[in-house]
Motif scaffolding. Structure first.
Motif, short mmCIF file in Angstrom:
data_model
loop_
_atom_site.label_atom_id
_atom_site.label_comp_id
_atom_site.label_asym_id
_atom_site.label_seq_id
_atom_site.Cartn_x
_atom_site.Cartn_y
_atom_site.Cartn_z
N ARG A 150 0.84 -1.20 0.00
CA ARG A 150 0.00 0.00 0.00
C ARG A 150 0.88 1.25 0.00
O ARG A 150 1.94 1.28 0.62
N PHE A 151 0.42 2.29 -0.69
CA PHE A 151 1.04 3.61 -0.58
C PHE A 151 -0.07 4.64 -0.66
O PHE A 151 -1.19 4.34 -1.08
N ASP A 154 -1.45 10.45 1.92
CA ASP A 154 -1.46 10.57 3.37
C ASP A 154 -1.50 9.16 3.94
O ASP A 154 -2.51 8.48 3.82
N PRO A 155 -0.41 8.68 4.55
CA PRO A 155 -0.37 7.31 5.07
C PRO A 155 -1.52 6.96 6.00
O PRO A 155 -1.90 5.80 6.12
N ASP A 156 -2.09 7.97 6.69
CA ASP A 156 -3.21 7.70 7.59
C ASP A 156 -4.46 7.25 6.85
O ASP A 156 -5.41 6.75 7.46
N ILE A 158 -4.52 4.85 4.73
CA ILE A 158 -4.40 3.41 4.48
C ILE A 158 -5.06 2.64 5.61
O ILE A 158 -4.81 2.90 6.79
N ARG A 161 -1.85 -1.47 6.81
CA ARG A 161 -0.53 -0.91 6.58
C ARG A 161 0.46 -2.00 6.19
O ARG A 161 1.06 -2.66 7.04
N THR A 163 3.65 -1.86 3.92
CA THR A 163 4.50 -0.96 3.14
C THR A 163 5.71 -1.70 2.60
O THR A 163 5.98 -2.84 2.96
N ARG A 275 -1.46 0.76 12.98
CA ARG A 275 -1.85 2.13 12.70
C ARG A 275 -1.50 3.01 13.89
O ARG A 275 -1.28 2.55 15.01
#
Length: 330
Positions: A150-151, A154-156, A158, A161, A163, A275
């Motif tokens: 996932r990318f 804004d990482p929040d 996702i 998570r 990566t 998260r």
């Protein structure tokens, strides 16, 4: 140049009536292992109700000479010219949810203008979440569940998570720029990249499309059917298993990939990353437990008297007299 003139809605479509929560993007990139995007497009457009509602002006953004479209010469005349198109489709899910799908080749020119035009479309349609999907050739075995990296802008944004295990500098696809520009404008956009066995990256691999569509649901997109893709995947799996069984070299290669893959899972690489709110909750619980287990603090008077416990106060320099060159710690 004005981005509003780059995208047009179809003549029979009233753009004011179009609304959808999710936009899926399958625009081509420098890599799409396992033909994942083509399989997703074909599956969604041929199994669910859909219609074309808009398109980009390809004459302004496509390099025809660099990526020549195909055409058929039939004896003495041409037929079946494959016109490159970037199309916006409106699709209805089995749960009667309307969402949109953007298909076509990667634009060759005017990336910033294309990104601006698509941002305007996202605003007009009321899109809450954009999901970019594609396949990537990776050193993973076909005998394990395909990982999905996932990318996001804004990482929040996702939900799950998973990566990449580090920082990489790479040549940008258009979808990476689109991710950044949509995020700059305050939109949620998440990329989903299925890791396809590198020895199968040139093969139409339905398992990659299945994995991506399931990830779409996990990332708050529409829940999409995969039954027909499962039917396509069975003979492919059998063919791959048969070829591996007939080759000792392939067996050794797959075994090595399996061992590496399993070690990565054991070490935590490629698994779900907690998260922020989950980490905060765990830290709060840990601190609360520490507070409960701590002994009562010394009284104020004891704390003020360094020799209250009977230990004489040390006033000498901790440096050794035999080492006059020692420097005190700052």
């Amino acid at each position: 140049m004005d981005p509003t003139t780059l995208f047009t809605y179809e003549r029979h479509v009233d753009s004011r009536s179009l609304r959808g929560r999710t936009l899926l993007v399958t625009l081509g990139a420098f890599s799409d292992a396992g033909h994942a995007q083509a399989l997703v497009d074909d599956h969604l457009l041929n199994t669910l109700p859909s219609r074309v509602v808009g398109r980009l002006d390809m004459d302004q953004v496509y390099d025809y000479a660099g990526r020549r479209p195909e055409i058929t010469l039939e004896l003495d005349h041409f037929t079946d010219y494959e016109r490159p198109e970037i199309l916006l489709h409106e699709i209805t899910s089995p749960e009667d949810e309307t969402f949109f799908l953007l298909t076509g080749p990667e634009p060759s020119f005017q990336w910033e203008r294309v990104a601006s035009a698509l941002r305007i479309v996202v605003d007009q349609l009321g899109i809450e979440r954009t999901l970019v999907v594609q396949g990537f050739p990776a050193p993973v075995p076909h005998t394990r569940e395909l990982p999905v990296t996932r990318f996001a802008g804004d990482p929040d944004a996702i939900q799950i998570r998973r990566t990449m295990p580090g920082t990489f500098r790479l040549r940008s696809p258009f979808t990476a720029l689109l991710t950044v520009r949509l995020a700059d404008a305050g939109h949620d956009v998440v990329g989903l990249v299925a890791h396809v066995p590198q020895y199968l990256h040139e093969t139409a691999y339905p398992d990659a499309a299945i994995t991506l569509l399931r990830a779409v649901g996990q990332e708050h997109g529409p829940v999409l059917p995969v039954a027909s893709l499962e039917a396509q995947a069975v003979p492919v799996r059998e063919a791959v298993a048969g070829q591996v069984a007939e080759s000792a070299q392939l067996q050794e290669m797959v075994s090595g990939l399996e061992q590496r893959f399993d070690r990565m899972l054991t070490s935590g690489v490629g698994v779900e990353v907690p998260r922020g709110e989950d980490l905060a909750a765990e830290i709060e619980e840990f601190l609360a437990a520490v507070a409960e287990d701590e002994p009562e603090e010394a009284t104020t008077d004891d704390a003020a008297d360094p020799s209250a416990d009977g230990t004489p106060e040390r006033t000498d320099d901790p440096r050794s007299e035999d080492d006059p060159g020692s420097e005190p710690v700052a």
